[in-house]
Design an enzyme around this catalytic site. Structure first.
Site, PDB file in Angstrom:
ATOM      1  N   ASN A   1       0.841  -1.221   0.000  1.00 38.25           N
ATOM      2  CA  ASN A   1       0.000   0.000   0.000  1.00 38.25           C
ATOM      3  C   ASN A   1       0.862   1.251   0.000  1.00 38.25           C
ATOM      4  O   ASN A   1       0.517   2.247  -0.642  1.00 38.25           O
ATOM      5  CB  ASN A   1      -0.940   0.002   1.203  1.00 38.25           C
TER       6      ASN A   1
ATOM      7  N   ASN B   1      -6.742   4.392   8.617  1.00 35.10           N
ATOM      8  CA  ASN B   1      -6.229   3.023   8.558  1.00 35.10           C
ATOM      9  C   ASN B   1      -6.959   2.261   7.458  1.00 35.10           C
ATOM     10  O   ASN B   1      -8.107   2.570   7.147  1.00 35.10           O
ATOM     11  CB  ASN B   1      -6.490   2.339   9.917  1.00 35.10           C
TER      12      ASN B   1
ATOM     13  N   HIS C   1      -8.239  -1.579   6.464  1.00 30.46           N
ATOM     14  CA  HIS C   1      -8.482  -2.882   7.104  1.00 30.46           C
ATOM     15  C   HIS C   1      -9.049  -3.857   6.062  1.00 30.46           C
ATOM     16  O   HIS C   1      -9.937  -3.490   5.287  1.00 30.46           O
ATOM     17  CB  HIS C   1      -9.465  -2.696   8.268  1.00 30.46           C
TER      18      HIS C   1
ATOM     19  N   GLU D   1      -7.752  -2.575  -2.155  1.00 24.46           N
ATOM     20  CA  GLU D   1      -7.114  -1.597  -1.252  1.00 24.46           C
ATOM     21  C   GLU D   1      -6.362  -0.526  -2.044  1.00 24.46           C
ATOM     22  O   GLU D   1      -6.349   0.645  -1.652  1.00 24.46           O
ATOM     23  CB  GLU D   1      -6.135  -2.303  -0.304  1.00 24.46           C
TER      24      GLU D   1
HETATM   25  C1  GRF Z   1      -3.153  -4.672   4.149  1.00 25.29           C
HETATM   26  O1  GRF Z   1      -3.766  -5.729   3.502  1.00 25.29           O
HETATM   27  C2  GRF Z   1      -4.085  -3.999   5.117  1.00 25.29           C
HETATM   28  O2  GRF Z   1      -5.414  -4.307   4.899  1.00 25.29           O
HETATM   29  C3  GRF Z   1      -3.689  -4.533   6.453  1.00 25.29           C
HETATM   30  O3  GRF Z   1      -2.333  -4.828   6.354  1.00 25.29           O
HETATM   31  C4  GRF Z   1      -2.005  -5.125   5.006  1.00 25.29           C
HETATM   32  C5  GRF Z   1      -0.726  -4.401   4.681  1.00 25.29           C
HETATM   33  O4  GRF Z   1      -0.223  -4.804   3.450  1.00 25.29           O
HETATM   34  N1  GRF Z   1      -4.001  -3.559   7.476  1.00 25.29           N
HETATM   35  P1  GRF Z   1       0.990  -4.028   2.789  1.00 25.29           P
HETATM   36  O5  GRF Z   1       2.089  -3.998   3.844  1.00 25.29           O
HETATM   37  O6  GRF Z   1       0.523  -2.669   2.406  1.00 25.29           O
HETATM   38  O7  GRF Z   1       1.403  -4.860   1.602  1.00 25.29           O
END
Ligand code: GRF
Length: 187
Positions: free
Chosen positions: A16, A105, A107, A172
């Site tokens: 992300n 955040n 989730h 996401e």
């Molecule tokens: C994401 O899937 C988010 O939903 C959760 O942690 C994960 C982090 O993934 N809170 P990344 O580190 O961004 O690949």
């Protein structure tokens, strides 16, 4: 446009983070990624901060005053918004009060369903028809703050934890930027 300074908190892969860095390079995206904070010195996601020359802080959460240290950096970099992207530490009330309504955040479930950890196995065990992801404001209760954006998909009978994670993360990468745009449009 004048972009706001933001800080991304991570603990793991940082996919992300990578996605937000890319979005932030678009002219009309409202934030710059100015600082990255990781509570793990071996978080793979730190490589994106290095690759894109973004200052990063690796914080030792065993120190009693580690949040104060983070707060100093946030001030130094004039941070207006904090995005938690896989950050696996609880944020104290004191910290939350300093950045009220400025911490969001992501989730991997359709909140308020499946707060907390191990979401994908619980979603499958519960035989849910749909799942997805939620971007929300952070308050002092776990995964419970006001919702900004939610995105969903239908679960197939062939899905397992890995495919659910893959499909959820694809959403996401749309939901997080959309939430940030919404916050700055509405404020
Ligand atoms: C994401 O899937 C988010 O939903 C959760 O942690 C994960 C982090 O993934 N809170 P990344 O580190 O961004 O690949």
């Amino acid at each position: 446009m004048v972009k706001k300074n933001s800080c991304i908190f991570i603990s793991g892969q940082g996919s992300n983070l990578k996605n937000l860095i890319k979005k932030s390079r678009e002219y009309s995206f409202p934030i710059n990624i100015t600082l990255v904070v990781s509570n793990k010195d071996n978080a793979p996601g730190i490589k994106y901060a290095r690759k894109y020359s973004i200052p990063y802080l690796i914080i030792n959460t065993k120190l009693r005053n580690y949040e104060e240290k983070i707060l100093l950096f946030l001030k130094r970099y004039n941070i207006s918004i904090i995005c938690l992207a896989g950050y696996m530490k609880i944020i104290s009330k004191k910290f939350l009060n300093k950045y009220r309504k400025k911490i969001i955040n992501i989730h991997p479930s359709l909140l308020p369903k499946f707060k907390g950890l191990n979401t994908f196995s619980r979603i499958l065990d519960n035989k849910e028809k749909k799942t997805g992801c939620t971007v929300h404001y952070v308050n002092d209760k776990l995964d419970s703050g006001n919702i900004i954006v939610k995105k969903s998909f239908y679960i197939s009978p062939y899905d397992n934890e890995d495919t659910l994670k893959f499909k959820t993360q694809k959403l996401e990468y749309l939901a997080f930027p959309e939430a940030i745009i919404k916050i700055f449009r509405d404020n």
